[in-house]
Write an enzyme that holds these catalytic residues in place. Structure first.
Site, PDB file in Angstrom:
ATOM      1  N   ARG A   1      14.085  -7.069 -14.844  1.00  0.00           N
ATOM      2  CA  ARG A   1      13.103  -8.063 -14.417  1.00  0.00           C
ATOM      3  C   ARG A   1      13.730  -8.960 -13.351  1.00  0.00           C
ATOM      4  O   ARG A   1      14.924  -9.297 -13.397  1.00  0.00           O
ATOM      5  CB  ARG A   1      12.690  -8.897 -15.622  1.00  0.00           C
TER       6      ARG A   1
ATOM      7  N   THR B   1       0.896  -2.380 -10.665  1.00  0.00           N
ATOM      8  CA  THR B   1       2.139  -1.959 -11.295  1.00  0.00           C
ATOM      9  C   THR B   1       2.111  -0.441 -11.380  1.00  0.00           C
ATOM     10  O   THR B   1       1.104   0.185 -11.050  1.00  0.00           O
ATOM     11  CB  THR B   1       2.229  -2.618 -12.692  1.00  0.00           C
TER      12      THR B   1
ATOM     13  N   ASN C   1       4.157  -6.931  -8.773  1.00  0.00           N
ATOM     14  CA  ASN C   1       3.142  -7.879  -9.249  1.00  0.00           C
ATOM     15  C   ASN C   1       1.802  -7.643  -8.565  1.00  0.00           C
ATOM     16  O   ASN C   1       1.144  -6.651  -8.871  1.00  0.00           O
ATOM     17  CB  ASN C   1       3.614  -9.318  -9.097  1.00  0.00           C
TER      18      ASN C   1
ATOM     19  N   ASP D   1       4.331 -15.128 -12.132  1.00  0.00           N
ATOM     20  CA  ASP D   1       4.244 -14.825 -13.562  1.00  0.00           C
ATOM     21  C   ASP D   1       4.759 -15.959 -14.434  1.00  0.00           C
ATOM     22  O   ASP D   1       4.631 -15.896 -15.659  1.00  0.00           O
ATOM     23  CB  ASP D   1       5.028 -13.547 -13.880  1.00  0.00           C
TER      24      ASP D   1
ATOM     25  N   SER E   1       6.618 -11.109 -19.124  1.00  0.00           N
ATOM     26  CA  SER E   1       5.896  -9.936 -18.629  1.00  0.00           C
ATOM     27  C   SER E   1       5.094  -9.308 -19.755  1.00  0.00           C
ATOM     28  O   SER E   1       5.341  -9.570 -20.938  1.00  0.00           O
ATOM     29  CB  SER E   1       6.889  -8.914 -18.074  1.00  0.00           C
ATOM     30  N   SER E   2       4.141  -8.450 -19.386  1.00  0.00           N
ATOM     31  CA  SER E   2       3.398  -7.647 -20.356  1.00  0.00           C
ATOM     32  C   SER E   2       3.762  -6.171 -20.276  1.00  0.00           C
ATOM     33  O   SER E   2       3.227  -5.364 -21.039  1.00  0.00           O
ATOM     34  CB  SER E   2       1.887  -7.801 -20.127  1.00  0.00           C
TER      35      SER E   2
ATOM     36  N   GLY F   1      -1.395  -2.612 -15.464  1.00  0.00           N
ATOM     37  CA  GLY F   1      -2.617  -3.286 -15.864  1.00  0.00           C
ATOM     38  C   GLY F   1      -2.480  -4.749 -16.198  1.00  0.00           C
ATOM     39  O   GLY F   1      -3.359  -5.326 -16.828  1.00  0.00           O
ATOM     40  N   GLY F   2      -1.376  -5.401 -15.800  1.00  0.00           N
ATOM     41  CA  GLY F   2      -1.251  -6.844 -16.021  1.00  0.00           C
ATOM     42  C   GLY F   2      -1.354  -7.217 -17.484  1.00  0.00           C
ATOM     43  O   GLY F   2      -0.768  -6.571 -18.360  1.00  0.00           O
TER      44      GLY F   2
END
Length: 570
Positions: free
Chosen positions: A107, A380, A400, A422, A451-452, A471-472
């Site tokens: 990340r 993503t 992002n 984010d 993050s997801s 997909g955020g």
């Protein structure tokens, strides 16, 4: 190997032979040695050129980790709107030799001179453009470090060999596709704002047309330098100097130490026992595994799917709501915060939380509240790989928003992320996705934003499922729904797992989002009758990439999300 218009064919289906001197349970949970029959290549990506790059490396004797490096670099070339050397990501590995699952955190990190005030106006309100476009929006990239780490610690081939397909692809060019064109149309003004970005990713200042060729010779040169000198070529020396000069000329605050001190982190994955299945997923600073764990623990407490009296999806929605509420309250970078992970994923905590659930919709306003608000981009990419040695990889990568910050460094071809967006910026202020958070995810120098992204393994008596998706904020619920399908439905194979209709609840805003043309009016009314607000979203979401390997035989199958073919998804 032939290519379909978007993906490696979904009908790849080849016998594996497995020889184990272990128990049946161990065979199911931890494949040790899988021998390819013929020229099978089990790689699922969102672009055929990336799949081809990975397969080429496997054919040269590389393992899944070599292929992951090749795919990562090829996606940086083929999907610059979704991932790249200027972005970050997470890699979930199964290393056959040690029989261990390992999570690599690549990340991005906030630069050391950044402050939250850089993104606020004089009244303390977030200025959204500052965290979404240009130099301030860019966090320190992690993908080059991940490439080097995978190659040094787990790879079998020289970096020069592994990066060769991506270098060739960038140098010789590739045809843009519908997804590239659509992403460009979303952010055309952002691309036009920066001369170097416009020069590379637009055609005479306008969006490419179908069939146009995208070449990225500066990026090819950057990849070549990394292949010859290792990742220090990116984080130190002329490439780093060019990145810093470009960012700071456009109002950023990068310094050489931000790049030279960047390191990936190996973390323990989140392990979830759900019935007879073991789910392995991403730990913090990804919220994916912990939110999955909480939702699944709540569903266990509710005796899902045996619960009756209301639509079965009601209970899944309520589990989503509760888990996302805790995401907002407690989750962030574990290197900066003491986060009660063991408590949050425990059955005792789930028992307390499940008391909020009844046969009617809970009001999100009745749950413990949060103050700060964060946004998470949806552009993503994800890939899954299984090799012939029993290694496998699930990786989710991102810049992002579409084309990240829009800023490309002058001489490297590296398009920078906008992952500073984010972080939760400003207290109690609104944003476009309404994904909320608190001080655990506030802006701090050197911090990684929450993050997801949720690369995941599911192991059960049905075998192994390796999956993930872009997909955020909806990534986690997509993985949750696919996992529930795979675990509870005996007919749910990899194709069905990536194709099932999707719905989503993230605590705030208090509504169920559902994909268009996926649920009938009766389904909507059944939820509305018990108090849910249902919104049919304007387009489908996600682009899941999965591989399923069944036990004892053994069949492996690559499955690509059909949504990816139409070029309108994240």
């Amino acid at each position: 190997m032939s290519e379909s218009p978007w993906f490696m064919t979904r009908t790849v289906f080849t016998k594996f032979a497995i020889a184990y001197a272990v128990t049946m349970a161990a065979i199911i949970a931890h494949p040790q040695a899988i021998a390819n029959d013929g020229d099978a290549c089990f790689i699922a990506t969102a672009h055929p050129k990336a799949t081809a790059a990975g397969c080429k490396i496997l054919s040269k004797g590389g393992n899944a980790f070599d292929a992951a490096v090749a795919v990562t670099a090829a996606l940086a070339v083929a999907e610059p709107y979704a991932s790249g050397l200027g972005g970050g990501g997470f890699y979930l590995l199964h290393v056959s030799e040690s029989n261990k699952d390992i999570f690599i955190d690549a990340r991005e990190k906030a630069p050391m001179e950044i402050t939250e005030s850089a993104f606020l106006d004089n009244e303390g309100n977030p200025v959204k453009e500052k965290s979404r476009e240009g130099a301030l929006a860019a966090a320190i990239p992690g993908i080059p470090a991940a490439i080097g780490h995978l190659n040094r610690r787990y790879g079998a081939l020289p970096l020069k060999v592994v990066l060769a397909p991506a270098i060739s692809l960038a140098e010789n060019g590739l045809e843009v596709d519908a997804r590239f064109i659509r992403a460009s149309n979303w952010v055309t003004e952002r691309l036009q704002r920066f001369s170097k970005t416009s020069e590379i990713f637009l055609k005479n200042g306008e969006v490419f047309e179908d069939g146009d060729i995208l070449t990225q010779r500066a990026l090819a040169d950057t990849l070549r330098k990394i292949s010859e000198r290792g990742v220090d070529a990116f984080y130190k020396g002329e490439i780093a100097e060019d990145l810093i000069a470009t960012v700071n000329r456009h109002g950023g605050v990068w310094r050489s130490e931000d790049l030279s001190n960047y390191r990936v982190v190996e973390r323990e994955p989140i392990k979830i026992q759900y019935g007879d299945s073991e789910i392995t997923s991403a730990p913090l600073p990804s919220s994916g595994g912990l939110v999955l764990a909480q939702a699944l623990q709540v569903l266990k407490e509710l005796n899902f799917p045996a619960t009756t009296g209301v639509p079965i999806d009601h209970y899944v929605i309520e589990a989503m709501r509760l888990a996302y509420n805790d995401r907002a309250r407690f989750m962030g970078d574990p290197d900066f915060n003491q986060i009660p992970v063991d408590t949050l994923k425990s059955s005792e905590y789930a028992s307390k939380r499940s008391r909020y659930v009844s046969n009617s919709a809970t009001k999100s306003a009745d749950l413990p509240s949060v103050k700060n608000i964060a946004i998470e981009g949806e552009e993503t990419t994800h890939f899954s790989i299984v090799d012939g040695y029993g290694n496998y990889v699930a990786a989710t990568l991102s810049v992002n928003g579409p084309f990240g910050s829009g800023l490309t460094s002058d001489n490297t071809g590296v398009l920078l992320n906008n992952h500073m967006d984010d972080f939760a910026i400003g207290v109690g202020k609104g944003n476009s996705y309404k994904l909320v958070g608190n001080s655990f995810n506030s802006v701090e120098p050197g911090k990684r934003p929450l993050s997801s992204m949720s690369p995941t393994f599911v192991r059960s008596e049905k075998g192994l499922l390796v999956l993930g998706t872009p997909g955020g904020s909806r990534i986690i619920t997509m993985v949750l729904l696919s996992t529930l399908c795979y675990v509870h439905d005996p007919h749910c194979d990899a194709d069905k797992a990536v194709s099932i209709p999707r719905y989503h609840h993230q605590y705030l805003p208090d509504r169920v989002q559902a994909e268009p043309e996926s649920f009938d009016r009766a389904w909507v009314e059944s939820l509305e009758n018990i108090g849910h607000k249902v919104e049919i979203y304007r387009r489908k979401w996600g682009n899941m990439q999965a591989i399923h390997c069944a036990p004892f035989g053994v069949d492996c199958r690559v499955a690509n999300d059909p949504r990816g073919r139409i070029g309108v998804v994240f």
